[in-house]
Write an enzyme that holds these catalytic residues in place. Sequence first.
Site, short mmCIF file in Angstrom:
data_model
loop_
_atom_site.label_atom_id
_atom_site.label_comp_id
_atom_site.label_asym_id
_atom_site.label_seq_id
_atom_site.Cartn_x
_atom_site.Cartn_y
_atom_site.Cartn_z
N ASN A 9 0.93 -1.44 0.09
CA ASN A 9 -0.06 -0.03 0.05
C ASN A 9 0.92 1.07 0.07
O ASN A 9 1.57 1.58 0.99
CB ASN A 9 -0.97 0.06 1.32
CG ASN A 9 -1.87 1.15 1.31
OD1 ASN A 9 -1.80 1.77 0.40
ND2 ASN A 9 -2.60 1.24 2.44
N LYS A 16 3.33 0.73 2.99
CA LYS A 16 2.79 -0.45 3.86
C LYS A 16 2.94 -1.55 3.50
O LYS A 16 2.47 -1.52 2.30
CB LYS A 16 1.59 0.30 4.52
CG LYS A 16 0.96 0.07 5.80
CD LYS A 16 -0.30 0.67 6.07
CE LYS A 16 -1.03 0.02 7.16
NZ LYS A 16 -2.50 0.53 7.51
N ARG A 84 -2.46 -2.39 -3.38
CA ARG A 84 -3.82 -1.53 -3.06
C ARG A 84 -3.61 -0.47 -4.07
O ARG A 84 -2.74 0.67 -3.97
CB ARG A 84 -3.88 -1.03 -1.88
CG ARG A 84 -4.93 -0.12 -1.37
CD ARG A 84 -5.06 0.62 -0.11
NE ARG A 84 -6.17 1.23 0.16
CZ ARG A 84 -6.20 2.24 1.17
NH1 ARG A 84 -5.29 2.50 1.77
NH2 ARG A 84 -7.52 3.00 1.39
N HIS A 173 -12.47 2.63 0.68
CA HIS A 173 -12.50 1.45 1.56
C HIS A 173 -13.05 0.21 1.23
O HIS A 173 -13.33 -0.41 2.06
CB HIS A 173 -12.97 2.17 2.98
CG HIS A 173 -12.33 3.49 3.90
ND1 HIS A 173 -12.67 4.03 4.55
CD2 HIS A 173 -10.99 3.44 3.72
CE1 HIS A 173 -12.10 5.07 4.80
NE2 HIS A 173 -10.95 4.70 4.58
N HIS A 199 -16.34 2.19 8.93
CA HIS A 199 -15.01 1.98 9.12
C HIS A 199 -14.46 3.51 9.60
O HIS A 199 -14.82 4.42 9.02
CB HIS A 199 -14.42 1.89 7.40
CG HIS A 199 -12.91 1.76 7.60
ND1 HIS A 199 -12.30 0.63 7.59
CD2 HIS A 199 -12.13 3.01 7.55
CE1 HIS A 199 -10.98 1.31 7.38
NE2 HIS A 199 -10.71 2.27 7.55
N LEU A 200 -14.02 3.25 10.61
CA LEU A 200 -13.48 4.79 11.44
C LEU A 200 -12.12 4.67 11.66
O LEU A 200 -11.80 4.16 12.87
CB LEU A 200 -14.53 4.86 12.80
CG LEU A 200 -16.06 4.60 12.46
CD1 LEU A 200 -16.66 4.74 13.92
CD2 LEU A 200 -16.53 5.70 11.51
N GLY A 203 -9.28 8.16 7.70
CA GLY A 203 -10.30 8.29 6.94
C GLY A 203 -11.48 7.49 7.62
O GLY A 203 -11.15 6.33 8.14
N ARG A 232 -10.04 15.77 7.49
CA ARG A 232 -10.95 15.82 6.51
C ARG A 232 -12.63 16.33 6.80
O ARG A 232 -12.90 15.60 7.97
CB ARG A 232 -11.19 14.51 5.58
CG ARG A 232 -9.82 14.44 4.64
CD ARG A 232 -10.12 13.13 3.71
NE ARG A 232 -9.37 12.17 4.05
CZ ARG A 232 -9.29 10.95 3.69
NH1 ARG A 232 -10.15 10.11 3.25
NH2 ARG A 232 -8.34 10.16 4.14
N ASP A 274 -6.38 13.15 16.40
CA ASP A 274 -6.24 11.77 17.08
C ASP A 274 -7.34 11.65 18.15
O ASP A 274 -7.30 12.44 19.14
CB ASP A 274 -4.87 11.27 17.70
CG ASP A 274 -4.60 10.07 18.06
OD1 ASP A 274 -5.50 9.61 18.77
OD2 ASP A 274 -3.46 9.37 17.63
N ARG A 276 -7.99 9.49 20.43
CA ARG A 276 -7.46 9.26 21.68
C ARG A 276 -7.04 10.49 22.38
O ARG A 276 -7.51 10.41 23.58
CB ARG A 276 -6.26 8.35 21.86
CG ARG A 276 -6.61 6.96 21.67
CD ARG A 276 -5.33 6.19 21.28
NE ARG A 276 -4.88 6.49 19.87
CZ ARG A 276 -3.78 5.79 19.20
NH1 ARG A 276 -3.51 4.72 19.62
NH2 ARG A 276 -3.42 6.34 18.42
N GLY A 322 -9.37 2.07 13.48
CA GLY A 322 -8.82 2.14 15.06
C GLY A 322 -9.97 2.65 15.70
O GLY A 322 -9.87 2.23 16.90
N ILE A 323 -10.72 3.65 15.35
CA ILE A 323 -11.75 3.98 16.22
C ILE A 323 -12.92 3.21 16.37
O ILE A 323 -13.34 2.83 17.61
CB ILE A 323 -12.46 5.42 15.87
CG1 ILE A 323 -11.32 6.39 15.87
CG2 ILE A 323 -13.45 6.02 16.59
CD1 ILE A 323 -11.79 7.96 14.94
N GLU A 379 -7.62 -5.47 5.83
CA GLU A 379 -7.60 -5.02 4.35
C GLU A 379 -6.42 -5.82 3.63
O GLU A 379 -6.58 -6.07 2.40
CB GLU A 379 -7.23 -3.41 4.15
CG GLU A 379 -8.53 -2.68 4.80
CD GLU A 379 -8.25 -1.28 4.87
OE1 GLU A 379 -7.58 -0.86 5.95
OE2 GLU A 379 -8.32 -0.40 4.06
#
Length: 401
Positions: A9, A16, A84, A173, A199-200, A203, A232, A274, A276, A322-323, A379
């Site tokens: 990716n 990645k 990707r 995504h 999907h959080l 993006g 965004r 972020d 967190r 992640g979220i 993914e």
Amino acid sequence: MNDPVLVINCGSSSIKYALVPASPGAPRLSGLAERLGSEDARLTGVDSQGRSFSRPLHGAGHADAMAEILEGLEGQHPVAVGHRVVHGGERFTRATRLDAAAKRAIEATVAMAPLHNPANLEGLKATQALFPDLPQVAVFDTAFHQTLPPRAYRYALPESLYRRHGIRRYGFHGSSHAYVSARVDTLSERRHGGWLIAHLGNGCSTCAVWQGTSVDTSMGLTPLEGLVMGTRSGDVDPGLHAHLARQLGWSLERIDTLLNKESGLLGLSGLSNDMRRLHQAAAQHHAGAELAIEVFCYRLAKSLAGLTCALPRLDGIAFTGGIGENDSEVRARVVELLRHFGLRLDARANADTVGGREGRIDLAEDGRPPQLWVIPTDEEGRIAEETRQLLQEESTPHDPN
Ligand code: ADP
């Protein structure tokens, strides 16, 4: 085919990668080369024993970083490379072998994804130079959404813009939404159902999936449409561009940077992209952080509620990214805003299902109300699977009958 697929990716300053073995659950070597082209370029990752590593790349660009990644494959030889690619336009409805024609077609979509596709092409060239004999396959973020009906993908704009210039909603995504919806279909007793996927990550996007196919999604022509994201804006009034240009004299580039890089959670909070960090600040009553989290959850709930129109039946919602995978507070707030759909959250299961755990977090013991799931996305696994599938089909003799 039991050998690993190398999944790449490639971003504008990062690569990645993951070496994905054929057997599910087998240890996976993976990593990230970042800040490419700068003195701080670095390669970090985990080896096949699960040990972390980190080393400087001394100003390496994509090609040098790719050579370094290859060195770190511990002598394992991939059988194929799955790339990707962010935008496949209308041309690519599934994974595709990267021959000269496919590369030309990807180049032709650069205008649609100027931030992503050129970097994807760069990665492609670097990998092909290193593995000239390996099959290379492109897996597109947009392909899963090519099943959207016109009512979901057309903008209310003159038809010629669509016909001549491809101005329509594409969605992104795709590998994540495809993986998560297939997984929840497998895990739930409600097979081939109607699912909403959230999907959080940095993006963010939502997707409505009916019987395994995407029927609507929150992102559009570009990955800027829809939800509030890390930096965004998601949806704004389309009149905003003209207003900023006329009133403040802003250029298109300036507006583009504002909406892509300075907005979302970062813009609203004035603090961070972020989640967190925002929770920490909100706990100290930071007004911007509190507002950012509230707007994020409200807009997400509105998007999910809107997408129910695309489904003949709502079987449930799956959170990922992640979220989505870690933030039980965001999940609880969103479910609360959607309570009129009959969703019932199990607070304990919600709090426990974090840190890469997969599971159900609803109280629907009678099985009737829509279910709630947390599904860690994969993914890379999906890209590897589609790569393998394509090569297998190519090697299966065609039966003329
Ligand atoms: P990407 O889209 O770049 O792959 P990720 O899927 O890793 O990004 O998601 C990044 C987001 O997930 C960040 O906003 C981060 O704060 C958030 N996140 C990661 N872990 C947690 C956690 N434990 N609680 C809340 N948010 C988290």
